[in-house]
Motif scaffolding. Sequence first.
Motif, PDB file in Angstrom:
ATOM      1  N   THR A 182      -8.592  49.162  86.477  1.00 14.30           N
ATOM      2  CA  THR A 182      -7.594  50.153  86.053  1.00 14.30           C
ATOM      3  C   THR A 182      -6.184  49.674  86.394  1.00 14.30           C
ATOM      4  O   THR A 182      -5.253  49.867  85.604  1.00 14.30           O
ATOM      5  N   MET A 183      -6.021  49.040  87.538  1.00 16.83           N
ATOM      6  CA  MET A 183      -4.686  48.592  87.960  1.00 16.83           C
ATOM      7  C   MET A 183      -4.141  47.466  87.091  1.00 16.83           C
ATOM      8  O   MET A 183      -2.943  47.397  86.836  1.00 16.83           O
ATOM      9  N   VAL A 184      -5.019  46.569  86.647  1.00 20.88           N
ATOM     10  CA  VAL A 184      -4.555  45.417  85.860  1.00 20.88           C
ATOM     11  C   VAL A 184      -4.659  45.666  84.364  1.00 20.88           C
ATOM     12  O   VAL A 184      -4.421  44.759  83.562  1.00 20.88           O
ATOM     13  N   ASN A 185      -5.025  46.905  83.983  1.00 19.61           N
ATOM     14  CA  ASN A 185      -5.084  47.291  82.566  1.00 19.61           C
ATOM     15  C   ASN A 185      -6.027  46.400  81.761  1.00 19.61           C
ATOM     16  O   ASN A 185      -5.664  45.859  80.706  1.00 19.61           O
ATOM     17  N   SER A 186      -7.234  46.242  82.258  1.00 24.00           N
ATOM     18  CA  SER A 186      -8.235  45.496  81.497  1.00 24.00           C
ATOM     19  C   SER A 186      -8.725  46.328  80.323  1.00 24.00           C
ATOM     20  O   SER A 186      -8.446  47.520  80.211  1.00 24.00           O
TER      21      SER A 186
ATOM     22  N   LEU B  47     -12.077  58.366  94.465  1.00 20.81           N
ATOM     23  CA  LEU B  47     -10.665  58.720  94.263  1.00 20.81           C
ATOM     24  C   LEU B  47      -9.933  57.524  93.650  1.00 20.81           C
ATOM     25  O   LEU B  47      -9.371  56.692  94.349  1.00 20.81           O
ATOM     26  N   ILE B  48      -9.953  57.467  92.336  1.00 23.57           N
ATOM     27  CA  ILE B  48      -9.329  56.371  91.595  1.00 23.57           C
ATOM     28  C   ILE B  48      -7.947  56.824  91.145  1.00 23.57           C
ATOM     29  O   ILE B  48      -7.815  57.809  90.419  1.00 23.57           O
ATOM     30  N   LYS B  49      -6.940  56.125  91.577  1.00 22.90           N
ATOM     31  CA  LYS B  49      -5.575  56.488  91.225  1.00 22.90           C
ATOM     32  C   LYS B  49      -5.349  56.365  89.727  1.00 22.90           C
ATOM     33  O   LYS B  49      -5.867  55.452  89.077  1.00 22.90           O
TER      34      LYS B  49
END
Length: 634
Positions: A298-302, A327-329
């Motif tokens: 999610t953080m690296v926008n895969s 708890l996924i931001k």
Amino acid sequence: MKFMKIGSKLDSFKTDGTNVRYVENELASDISVVVEGSRFCLHKFPLLSKCACLQKLLSSTDRNNTDDIDISGIPGGPTAFETCAKFCYGMTVTLSAYNVVATRCAAEYLGMHETVEKGNLIYKIDVFLSSSLFRSWKDSIIVLQTTKPFLPLSEDLKLVSLCIDAIATKACVDVSQVEWSYTYNKKKLAEENNGADSIKARDVPHDWWVEDLCELEIDYYKRVIMNIKTKCILGGEVIGEALKAYGYRRLSGFNKGVMEQGDLVKHKTVIETLVWLLPAEKNSVSCGFLLKLLKAVTMVNSGEVVKEQLIRRIGQQLEEASMAELLIKSHQGSETLYDVDLVQKIVMEFMRRDKNSEIEVQDDEDGFEVQEVRKFPGILSEASKLMVAKVIDSYLTEIAKDPNLPASKFIDVAEIVTSIPRPAHDALYRAIDMFLKEHPGITKGEKKRMCKLMDCRKLSVEACMHAVQNDRLPLRVVVQVLFFEQVRAAASSGSSTPDLPRGMGRELRSCGTYGSSRSVPTVMEDEWEAVATEEEMRALKSEIAALKLQEESGRKSMDRAGVTAISKIRSLIMSKKIFGKKVQLQSKGGGEKNNGGGGGGSDSSESLGSMNAAEETAKNATPSRNLTRRVSVS
């Protein structure tokens, strides 16, 4: 580390300090070789006898009337060429895992093959690699790492593939044949042995190799793991442990579930490769590791394909997850603090496994195609479902603190696990209460949907005491809590259950949750959903306190006090709150009836009369009759 020495003559290469290298010899140099700004003043005979490339270059220089040969494109630069030149002179050359690839590529460039001279440098290097370096675990990894600067030549020479196969083969060797070094943890072992000088022999674990492979770049690491998997010797758990170790080593902050700023493109490649390499076996990697991968994705926008793959894997073992891991931001720009939609998909994937699976079988009978559907029960155990429900209840409590979280998302996640028969609803009540506290402006419809998720009969005594004093709950929920707490208290003491008016009692007994409006006229809905006033809440608190005292007093007094308490609660709610509009409708309907109007007034009068009759019955009921009614409720 293994090494090989070639040649016996002393090293007589000298330098004049101006990037000029020469051989200290009685004969004057007759050839000049230029390599990336460095000049080598050498002799033709030893070089041309072993280097086919120099033979061709020298013939062209003779035609051009020049003595300089420029080979600046040689792999390894001046250092590698000097090693090859020393070999031509018969001087001592030391080869190791660190310089063997550069020397091999330089020798290939110079054409130092067996066809030029027997026992040439290429042959000697290949023998050293196959007989020594590729048999050593550490040396094989070092050699593979040194092939990177010489691509694609090192790939064409099959140095990369030979290294990868050697590493994979060593990783799959039976642990009984592995000589494992404990150098890095001798201090720990000494502590385990109470400071003894001798270290006890320890069994070699199956994943002894995973830490060493973390030194490889992701492209080489991927090829090594794929080679190990194709050998089908090691289990999925060992492969999963290797992927986990690599992720922790290569992704800064990954162990804490965060991604520190860095080369996002490189991080994205590592993460997507780890996902692609995940073993197919269930439980080969922990659910926590999969969730950390999902957070990183999610953080690296895969892409969505990577996310869907992880969601399916996490859904297969969601019972292992903890609340904190879920708890996924949310990504930047999102209004909500956490990505609730992602968790909702995971829970839906988990619950989908509990549905009946269907298989279509097609048979040809007399030229007709027949489709048969077979159904099989779900594969989830009750323990797994209860663990997931517990985690989701805790998750709902945490996300309820987000002031920007819509009620619809909270309810959608909670409704997915409503089919799981939980023994207690205290955690769900805490989640609902937290949401109502942080979101006072939600609509009545949303509050109604939310409270329907909770079964008042499954609240503990402590939760009931809190609920009846909770002015954020609708009045109907407070009444249900009081009623079912009285039913439970009566059952525990062996006494009879007090009766309620027929309309109210039927509604409370019908579902035990928020209740259905079918047994109560719709005109009462707003009053049912209303929040009790402060005065009414004080009265309810006093009644529930009286119930607790009565529970300690005994069976007979419990019967009398229970009827009185429920009667008071009923009178308080019905007369002051709920039946205000009902009475008005009755008066209006009665007037219409006297004037030849419709039957609406008679229906209301009958309803009220039935409730009064039920009240009288409740007061005069014998213990045995009330006990029969209680059994039907519980």
